[in-house]
Scaffold this motif. Structure first.
Motif, mmCIF file in Angstrom:
data_model
loop_
_atom_site.group_PDB
_atom_site.id
_atom_site.type_symbol
_atom_site.label_atom_id
_atom_site.label_comp_id
_atom_site.label_asym_id
_atom_site.label_seq_id
_atom_site.Cartn_x
_atom_site.Cartn_y
_atom_site.Cartn_z
ATOM 1 N N ALA A 60 1.143 -1.169 -0.109
ATOM 2 C CA ALA A 60 0.187 -0.241 0.138
ATOM 3 C C ALA A 60 0.933 1.186 -0.016
ATOM 4 C CB ALA A 60 -0.808 -0.001 1.369
ATOM 5 N N ARG A 61 1.888 1.096 0.972
ATOM 6 C CA ARG A 61 2.802 2.247 0.544
ATOM 7 C C ARG A 61 3.549 2.893 -0.520
ATOM 8 N NH1 ARG A 61 5.948 -0.108 5.353
ATOM 9 N NH2 ARG A 61 4.960 0.516 6.912
ATOM 10 N N LEU A 62 4.070 1.491 -1.210
ATOM 11 C CA LEU A 62 4.316 1.658 -2.810
ATOM 12 C C LEU A 62 3.769 1.921 -3.737
ATOM 13 C CD1 LEU A 62 7.104 -1.323 -2.932
ATOM 14 C CD2 LEU A 62 7.376 0.379 -2.984
ATOM 15 N N SER A 97 13.175 -21.370 -7.261
ATOM 16 C CA SER A 97 13.514 -22.179 -5.492
ATOM 17 C C SER A 97 14.660 -20.949 -5.208
ATOM 18 C CB SER A 97 14.112 -23.397 -5.848
ATOM 19 O OG SER A 97 14.901 -23.648 -7.058
ATOM 20 N N ASP A 98 15.278 -19.964 -5.717
ATOM 21 C CA ASP A 98 15.963 -19.086 -4.913
ATOM 22 C C ASP A 98 15.662 -17.802 -5.645
ATOM 23 O OD1 ASP A 98 17.332 -18.220 -3.880
ATOM 24 O OD2 ASP A 98 19.254 -19.280 -4.075
ATOM 25 N N LEU A 99 14.381 -17.391 -4.953
ATOM 26 C CA LEU A 99 13.996 -15.688 -5.804
ATOM 27 C C LEU A 99 15.119 -14.244 -6.368
ATOM 28 C CD1 LEU A 99 11.767 -13.839 -6.317
ATOM 29 C CD2 LEU A 99 11.297 -13.342 -3.141
ATOM 30 N N MET A 133 8.736 -6.496 -5.268
ATOM 31 C CA MET A 133 8.660 -5.142 -4.930
ATOM 32 C C MET A 133 9.926 -4.937 -3.632
ATOM 33 S SD MET A 133 4.669 -4.829 -5.951
ATOM 34 C CE MET A 133 4.395 -6.577 -4.500
ATOM 35 N N GLY A 134 10.653 -5.709 -3.738
ATOM 36 C CA GLY A 134 11.669 -5.481 -2.508
ATOM 37 C C GLY A 134 10.776 -5.477 -1.360
#
Length: 222
Positions: A60-62, A183-185, A195-196
């Motif tokens: 929501a902040r983004l 399997s390893d974002l 989105m970090g």
């Protein structure tokens, strides 16, 4: 129930950004989230099993031009997210206290633009398979409330749940499309889709050296 939990339940009962059983809007907001809660027609993103709402509030902040709803049955957990949203005056955030099985009591068909399932309980025991939030019965529920071309995301540290979900999707391959997974974002090119945003649990998992699993797909409604 401890005094702290009782106080948190009492607090969310007074908040406009939380809808729970007993409220006037509970069950009546179905198909009317934009009108009755947000007073706009912006896209709706739903986080199921949102816990303390860190991901819901983070998104929501983004994206102030989108509406975000976190759903969970634990009122004491929702208190944290609703408090953050209230303190930051985030009017594009709401929380729904309900069982995930009952989402369609409060969402109309094709009302939701996107669904996030973030770090759900993996339910490792075989007898709990049906309770996994990516089991076939839940996928059918998500399919009903998602709009055509709506994306469903799963983010988890648990290899069992990740592999189970891929197996379920493979069995339903004719009913899904555009599956992307890793399997390893954080060693993949898919991390941009998350989105970090990191939950408290996720930071702990990363510090322990546990790879984060992620997948996204759309339902094939043809």
């Amino acid at each position: 129930m401890g005094r702290s939990k009782l106080a948190k339940f009492a607090a969310i009962g007074e908040r406009d950004n939380v809808i729970e059983p007993g409220d006037d809007l509970y069950g009546q907001i179905k198909g009317k989230w934009g009108e009755l809660q947000f007073q706009n027609n912006n896209p709706i993103l739903l986080e199921v099993g949102c816990g303390r709402g860190e991901y819901t509030v983070g998104m929501a902040r983004l994206f102030p031009d989108k509406n975000f709803i976190g759903s969970d049955i634990k009122g004491a957990r929702l208190w944290k997210g609703s408090t953050m949203a209230e303190e930051e005056e985030l009017n594009n955030v709401a929380f729904l206290r309900t069982f995930i099985e009952q989402l369609d009591d409060n969402f109309a068909a094709q009302e939701v633009d996107e669904i996030w399932v973030t770090f759900p309980d993996p339910r490792p025991r075989d007898r709990d398979i049906k309770r996994r939030l990516t089991s076939p019965r839940f996928l059918e529920l998500y399919k009903t409330i998602l709009k055509p071309e709506g994306i469903l995301h799963l983010k988890t540290d648990n290899l069992l749940l990740y592999e189970y979900t891929l197996e379920v999707l493979q069995e339903r391959s004719a009913h899904i499309k555009d599956l992307r997974c890793t399997s390893d974002l954080y060693k993949s090119d898919l991390q941009q889709h998350t989105m970090g945003i990191y939950t408290t649990y996720e930071r702990h998992y990363i510090a322990e050296g546990m790879p984060i699993k992620y997948l996204q797909f759309k339902f094939n409604l043809r």
